[in-house]
Motif scaffolding. Structure first.
Motif, PDB file in Angstrom:
ATOM      1  N   VAL A 175       0.841  -1.197   0.000  1.00 16.97           N
ATOM      2  CA  VAL A 175       0.000   0.000   0.000  1.00 16.97           C
ATOM      3  C   VAL A 175       0.875   1.245   0.000  1.00 16.97           C
ATOM      4  CG1 VAL A 175      -1.685   1.355   1.312  1.00 16.97           C
ATOM      5  CG2 VAL A 175      -1.938  -1.126   1.150  1.00 16.97           C
ATOM      6  N   GLU A 176       1.904   1.229   0.840  1.00 22.88           N
ATOM      7  CA  GLU A 176       2.785   2.390   0.920  1.00 22.88           C
ATOM      8  C   GLU A 176       3.550   2.596  -0.379  1.00 22.88           C
ATOM      9  OE1 GLU A 176       5.145   2.968   4.365  1.00 22.88           O
ATOM     10  OE2 GLU A 176       3.642   2.166   5.735  1.00 22.88           O
ATOM     11  N   ALA A 177       3.872   1.513  -1.069  1.00 23.37           N
ATOM     12  CA  ALA A 177       4.582   1.642  -2.341  1.00 23.37           C
ATOM     13  C   ALA A 177       3.694   2.325  -3.384  1.00 23.37           C
ATOM     14  CB  ALA A 177       5.028   0.274  -2.828  1.00 23.37           C
ATOM     15  N   LYS A 178       2.432   1.954  -3.412  1.00 19.18           N
ATOM     16  CA  LYS A 178       1.477   2.580  -4.335  1.00 19.18           C
ATOM     17  C   LYS A 178       0.982   3.912  -3.779  1.00 19.18           C
ATOM     18  CE  LYS A 178      -1.318  -0.238  -6.413  1.00 19.18           C
ATOM     19  NZ  LYS A 178      -1.056  -0.117  -7.860  1.00 19.18           N
ATOM     20  N   ASN A 179       0.795   3.957  -2.504  1.00 20.15           N
ATOM     21  CA  ASN A 179       0.377   5.094  -1.678  1.00 20.15           C
ATOM     22  C   ASN A 179      -0.743   5.966  -2.261  1.00 20.15           C
ATOM     23  OD1 ASN A 179       0.218   6.909   0.434  1.00 20.15           O
ATOM     24  ND2 ASN A 179       2.414   6.786   0.806  1.00 20.15           N
ATOM     25  N   PRO A 180      -1.968   5.450  -2.231  1.00 21.70           N
ATOM     26  CA  PRO A 180      -3.109   6.245  -2.672  1.00 21.70           C
ATOM     27  C   PRO A 180      -3.503   7.331  -1.680  1.00 21.70           C
ATOM     28  CG  PRO A 180      -3.864   4.188  -1.749  1.00 21.70           C
ATOM     29  CD  PRO A 180      -2.367   4.108  -1.763  1.00 21.70           C
ATOM     30  N   ILE A 181      -2.905   7.317  -0.472  1.00 23.64           N
ATOM     31  CA  ILE A 181      -3.273   8.312   0.541  1.00 23.64           C
ATOM     32  C   ILE A 181      -2.754   9.690   0.155  1.00 23.64           C
ATOM     33  CG2 ILE A 181      -3.132   8.924   2.987  1.00 23.64           C
ATOM     34  CD1 ILE A 181      -2.688   5.986   3.622  1.00 23.64           C
TER      35      ILE A 181
ATOM     36  N   ARG B 105     -15.190  13.124   0.424  1.00 25.98           N
ATOM     37  CA  ARG B 105     -15.696  11.760   0.533  1.00 25.98           C
ATOM     38  C   ARG B 105     -15.421  10.977  -0.753  1.00 25.98           C
ATOM     39  NH1 ARG B 105     -18.855   9.509   4.286  1.00 25.98           N
ATOM     40  NH2 ARG B 105     -19.409  11.559   5.145  1.00 25.98           N
ATOM     41  N   GLN B 106     -15.587  11.636  -1.879  1.00 24.19           N
ATOM     42  CA  GLN B 106     -15.341  10.961  -3.148  1.00 24.19           C
ATOM     43  C   GLN B 106     -13.862  10.595  -3.293  1.00 24.19           C
ATOM     44  OE1 GLN B 106     -16.845  13.097  -6.549  1.00 24.19           O
ATOM     45  NE2 GLN B 106     -15.799  11.798  -8.025  1.00 24.19           N
ATOM     46  N   ALA B 107     -12.984  11.535  -2.927  1.00 27.96           N
ATOM     47  CA  ALA B 107     -11.541  11.277  -3.010  1.00 27.96           C
ATOM     48  C   ALA B 107     -11.133  10.187  -2.024  1.00 27.96           C
ATOM     49  CB  ALA B 107     -10.763  12.558  -2.738  1.00 27.96           C
ATOM     50  N   ALA B 108     -11.727  10.212  -0.836  1.00 31.59           N
ATOM     51  CA  ALA B 108     -11.417   9.203   0.177  1.00 31.59           C
ATOM     52  C   ALA B 108     -11.895   7.824  -0.263  1.00 31.59           C
ATOM     53  CB  ALA B 108     -12.046   9.583   1.508  1.00 31.59           C
ATOM     54  N   LYS B 109     -13.039   7.781  -0.919  1.00 24.81           N
ATOM     55  CA  LYS B 109     -13.576   6.494  -1.403  1.00 24.81           C
ATOM     56  C   LYS B 109     -12.638   5.883  -2.436  1.00 24.81           C
ATOM     57  CE  LYS B 109     -16.864   3.341  -1.850  1.00 24.81           C
ATOM     58  NZ  LYS B 109     -16.338   2.543  -2.995  1.00 24.81           N
ATOM     59  N   ALA B 110     -12.115   6.721  -3.331  1.00 26.21           N
ATOM     60  CA  ALA B 110     -11.193   6.216  -4.344  1.00 26.21           C
ATOM     61  C   ALA B 110      -9.929   5.664  -3.698  1.00 26.21           C
ATOM     62  CB  ALA B 110     -10.844   7.334  -5.329  1.00 26.21           C
ATOM     63  N   ALA B 111      -9.416   6.385  -2.685  1.00 29.49           N
ATOM     64  CA  ALA B 111      -8.218   5.929  -1.982  1.00 29.49           C
ATOM     65  C   ALA B 111      -8.498   4.634  -1.220  1.00 29.49           C
ATOM     66  CB  ALA B 111      -7.724   7.002  -1.023  1.00 29.49           C
ATOM     67  N   SER B 112      -9.644   4.568  -0.547  1.00 29.36           N
ATOM     68  CA  SER B 112     -10.009   3.368   0.215  1.00 29.36           C
ATOM     69  C   SER B 112     -10.159   2.159  -0.700  1.00 29.36           C
ATOM     70  CB  SER B 112     -11.311   3.601   0.975  1.00 29.36           C
ATOM     71  OG  SER B 112     -11.129   4.512   2.036  1.00 29.36           O
ATOM     72  N   ASP B 113     -10.731   2.367  -1.875  1.00 25.31           N
ATOM     73  CA  ASP B 113     -10.893   1.255  -2.818  1.00 25.31           C
ATOM     74  C   ASP B 113      -9.533   0.709  -3.247  1.00 25.31           C
ATOM     75  OD1 ASP B 113     -13.615   1.479  -2.678  1.00 25.31           O
ATOM     76  OD2 ASP B 113     -13.844   2.539  -4.591  1.00 25.31           O
ATOM     77  N   THR B 114      -8.574   1.601  -3.460  1.00 24.73           N
ATOM     78  CA  THR B 114      -7.233   1.154  -3.847  1.00 24.73           C
ATOM     79  C   THR B 114      -6.573   0.388  -2.708  1.00 24.73           C
ATOM     80  OG1 THR B 114      -6.953   3.035  -5.350  1.00 24.73           O
ATOM     81  CG2 THR B 114      -4.951   1.895  -4.635  1.00 24.73           C
ATOM     82  N   VAL B 115      -6.721   0.899  -1.480  1.00 24.26           N
ATOM     83  CA  VAL B 115      -6.171   0.206  -0.313  1.00 24.26           C
ATOM     84  C   VAL B 115      -6.765  -1.197  -0.219  1.00 24.26           C
ATOM     85  CG1 VAL B 115      -6.087   0.167   2.210  1.00 24.26           C
ATOM     86  CG2 VAL B 115      -5.668   2.308   0.988  1.00 24.26           C
ATOM     87  N   SER B 116      -8.081  -1.294  -0.364  1.00 20.62           N
ATOM     88  CA  SER B 116      -8.757  -2.593  -0.286  1.00 20.62           C
ATOM     89  C   SER B 116      -8.255  -3.542  -1.363  1.00 20.62           C
ATOM     90  CB  SER B 116     -10.271  -2.406  -0.426  1.00 20.62           C
ATOM     91  OG  SER B 116     -10.785  -1.594   0.602  1.00 20.62           O
ATOM     92  N   GLN B 117      -8.087  -3.013  -2.564  1.00 17.73           N
ATOM     93  CA  GLN B 117      -7.641  -3.840  -3.679  1.00 17.73           C
ATOM     94  C   GLN B 117      -6.244  -4.404  -3.436  1.00 17.73           C
ATOM     95  OE1 GLN B 117      -7.350  -1.710  -7.377  1.00 17.73           O
ATOM     96  NE2 GLN B 117      -7.046  -3.553  -8.592  1.00 17.73           N
ATOM     97  N   VAL B 118      -5.340  -3.553  -2.950  1.00 17.07           N
ATOM     98  CA  VAL B 118      -3.968  -3.997  -2.695  1.00 17.07           C
ATOM     99  C   VAL B 118      -3.923  -5.026  -1.571  1.00 17.07           C
ATOM    100  CG1 VAL B 118      -1.683  -3.275  -1.924  1.00 17.07           C
ATOM    101  CG2 VAL B 118      -2.942  -1.864  -3.551  1.00 17.07           C
ATOM    102  N   LEU B 119      -4.656  -4.758  -0.487  1.00 14.87           N
ATOM    103  CA  LEU B 119      -4.611  -5.651   0.661  1.00 14.87           C
ATOM    104  C   LEU B 119      -5.289  -7.001   0.422  1.00 14.87           C
ATOM    105  CD1 LEU B 119      -5.242  -3.197   3.652  1.00 14.87           C
ATOM    106  CD2 LEU B 119      -3.076  -4.021   2.741  1.00 14.87           C
ATOM    107  N   SER B 120      -6.190  -7.048  -0.545  1.00 17.46           N
ATOM    108  CA  SER B 120      -6.934  -8.274  -0.779  1.00 17.46           C
ATOM    109  C   SER B 120      -6.467  -9.044  -2.008  1.00 17.46           C
ATOM    110  CB  SER B 120      -8.431  -7.967  -0.954  1.00 17.46           C
ATOM    111  OG  SER B 120      -8.650  -7.149  -2.086  1.00 17.46           O
ATOM    112  N   SER B 121      -5.573  -8.436  -2.786  1.00 20.50           N
ATOM    113  CA  SER B 121      -5.150  -9.080  -4.038  1.00 20.50           C
ATOM    114  C   SER B 121      -4.207 -10.246  -3.749  1.00 20.50           C
ATOM    115  CB  SER B 121      -4.438  -8.071  -4.943  1.00 20.50           C
ATOM    116  OG  SER B 121      -3.259  -7.573  -4.315  1.00 20.50           O
ATOM    117  N   ASP B 122      -4.220 -11.220  -4.654  1.00 17.05           N
ATOM    118  CA  ASP B 122      -3.296 -12.341  -4.549  1.00 17.05           C
ATOM    119  C   ASP B 122      -1.922 -11.892  -5.031  1.00 17.05           C
ATOM    120  OD1 ASP B 122      -5.299 -14.064  -3.705  1.00 17.05           O
ATOM    121  OD2 ASP B 122      -5.864 -14.593  -5.756  1.00 17.05           O
ATOM    122  N   ARG B 123      -0.907 -12.427  -4.402  1.00 17.95           N
ATOM    123  CA  ARG B 123       0.460 -12.064  -4.797  1.00 17.95           C
ATOM    124  C   ARG B 123       0.782 -12.672  -6.148  1.00 17.95           C
ATOM    125  NH1 ARG B 123       3.585  -9.857  -0.782  1.00 17.95           N
ATOM    126  NH2 ARG B 123       2.735  -9.971   1.298  1.00 17.95           N
TER     127      ARG B 123
END
Length: 420
Positions: free
Chosen positions: A382-388, A402-420
């Motif tokens: 997440v930090e490497a991509k760093n959507p925050i 809220r819209q900007a935060a939602k986009a960032a949260s979606d990216t965080v979720s995607q990175v944390l849940s993706s398969d390596r």
């Protein structure tokens, strides 16, 4: 992660009850190897500690090997996996506090025993160090030292503005900063993408960067409490001329502060030395205070950097490895390390040992409220991509929070849940 040449180390001891040993036991004689990261302890500290440990353990050879941060992950994983070259192993390793989950997932880190937790004073550990060392309810990392951000301020500018005492709560902080922000003078230099500072404000509001639900991590920046933290960041950031699209290293905020027209920055106290080196006229004119909290009763939450200690499962001498940790986290050596390196000790009950060191003393109240990043093994990605960072810039430039935060949260979720 790491700042101010400070990172963290996680440590673990296996179920020593099964080995017939407990923390603090006489590990006997033999060789034990300790890996420390470059800059974590002075040569003088290491020499004193080594001599004392060997005196307390006759017939023991303690070898301390200093490691560079670059490429350390591969070296640690080689030790944990039993693949290190002959003579290149380690019995105790210092690692970053936010790296604990990553190493545990890789495998080869010993779990800490109940005996060790009691011996090492775990009930008083700083949460910003101990929480990242705990994975799925089991403790793997033993906190060693901490460092966190404080407010570094220009005493002359505060005095000229009639501010006699540093603020202790957010409302007073905003009021004081408004008085300091005038003409060519900046009330505070706060870059738009200092996301570690934002994390503290989010935590103060009761929000999170990401949360784990049913074994799945999801971004939480778009939750109301997290948005409130971003709103406070925006208020504070507006009281200076910090760039909205850069972090604290672009340009280095210590260099900006050194010009003499910035009243405050939020940084590890070690940056004071950099400021004074850049502008010797400021020597003796810098002060420190904890990042203010929502009320005056306690300091604000801050990201805690520092070190934990781990024991690989494949250690050659588990009993001596436990004894090394027992010594390093003892009051004697915690006090020596804190005073020598201006760190915060690993336990709240030892906060007093840095009295007299203004920078370290200012860290201590914040350390008691310290936190770390989410314990996902993939947070580093997440930090490497760093959507925050772009999220923060979007809010500061007038986009819908809220819209900007939602986009960032979606990216965080995607990175944390993706398969390596």
């Amino acid at each position: 992660m790491r700042f101010l040449a400070v990172c963290t180390a996680l440590a673990a001891a296996t179920a020593l009850t099964g080995c017939g040993q407990s923390a603090g036991s006489d590990g006997g004689s033999g060789k034990v190897t300790l890996w420390l990261m470059k800059g974590s302890a002075s040569d003088d500290f290491i020499a004193k500690f080594t001599a004392d440990f060997e005196k307390q353990h006759p017939g023991t050879d303690l070898e301390v090997r200093i490691q560079e941060w670059k490429g350390i992950g591969d070296k640690v994983n080689a030790v944990l996996g039993g693949k290190a070259e002959a003579g290149a192993g380690a019995d105790v390793i210092e690692v970053g506090n936010t790296q604990v989950a990553q190493y545990v997932e890789t495998g080869g880190v010993s779990e800490v025993t109940l005996e060790g937790l009691r011996e090492w004073g775990s009930k008083d550990w700083l949460k910003g160090l101990s929480d990242p060392g705990s994975v799925n309810g089991a403790q793997y990392g033993v906190p060693w030292y901490a460092a966190n951000r404080v407010v570094i301020y220009n005493k002359d500018l505060f005095a000229n503005a009639g501010i006699k005492t540093p603020p202790k709560n957010r409302q007073d902080w905003i009021s004081a900063t408004q008085k300091l922000d005038k003409g060519d003078q900046q009330g505070i230099y706060l870059p738009g993408q200092n996301w570690y500072v934002l994390a503290g404000f989010v935590w103060d509001e009761g929000g999170e960067l990401a949360v784990e639900t049913g074994g799945q991590w999801v971004g939480a920046l778009d939750e109301d409490k997290a948005l409130a933290g971003m709103d406070f960041y925006k208020q504070l950031q507006a009281l200076g001329d910090g760039p909205r699209n850069a972090d604290e290293e672009t340009p280095p905020q210590s260099e900006v502060f050194a010009r003499g027209q910035v009243a405050q920055i939020i940084a590890p106290p070690g940056q004071a030395a950099q400021i004074e080196a850049a502008n010797p006229a400021l020597k003796g004119k810098l002060g420190f205070f904890p990042v203010p909290g929502k009320t005056s009763e306690k300091a604000g939450s801050v990201f805690t950097g520092g070190s934990d200690l781990i024991i690989p499962e494949k250690t050659r001498n588990r009993a001596l490895a436990v004894d090394v940790i027992t010594a390093l986290v003892s009051e004697k050596w915690q006090t020596e390390l804190a005073r020598t390196m201006s760190y915060v000790p690993n336990k709240t009950t030892l906060a007093h040992v840095v009295d007299g060191n203004d920078g370290a003393a200012a860290m201590a109240p914040g350390a008691a409220q310290g936190r770390a990043t989410p314990k996902s093994a993939r947070w580093a990605e997440v930090e490497a991509k760093n959507p925050i960072k772009p999220y923060m810039t979007a809010v500061l430039t007038g986009q819908d929070p809220r819209q900007a935060a939602k986009a960032a949260s979606d990216t965080v979720s995607q990175v944390l849940s993706s398969d390596r």
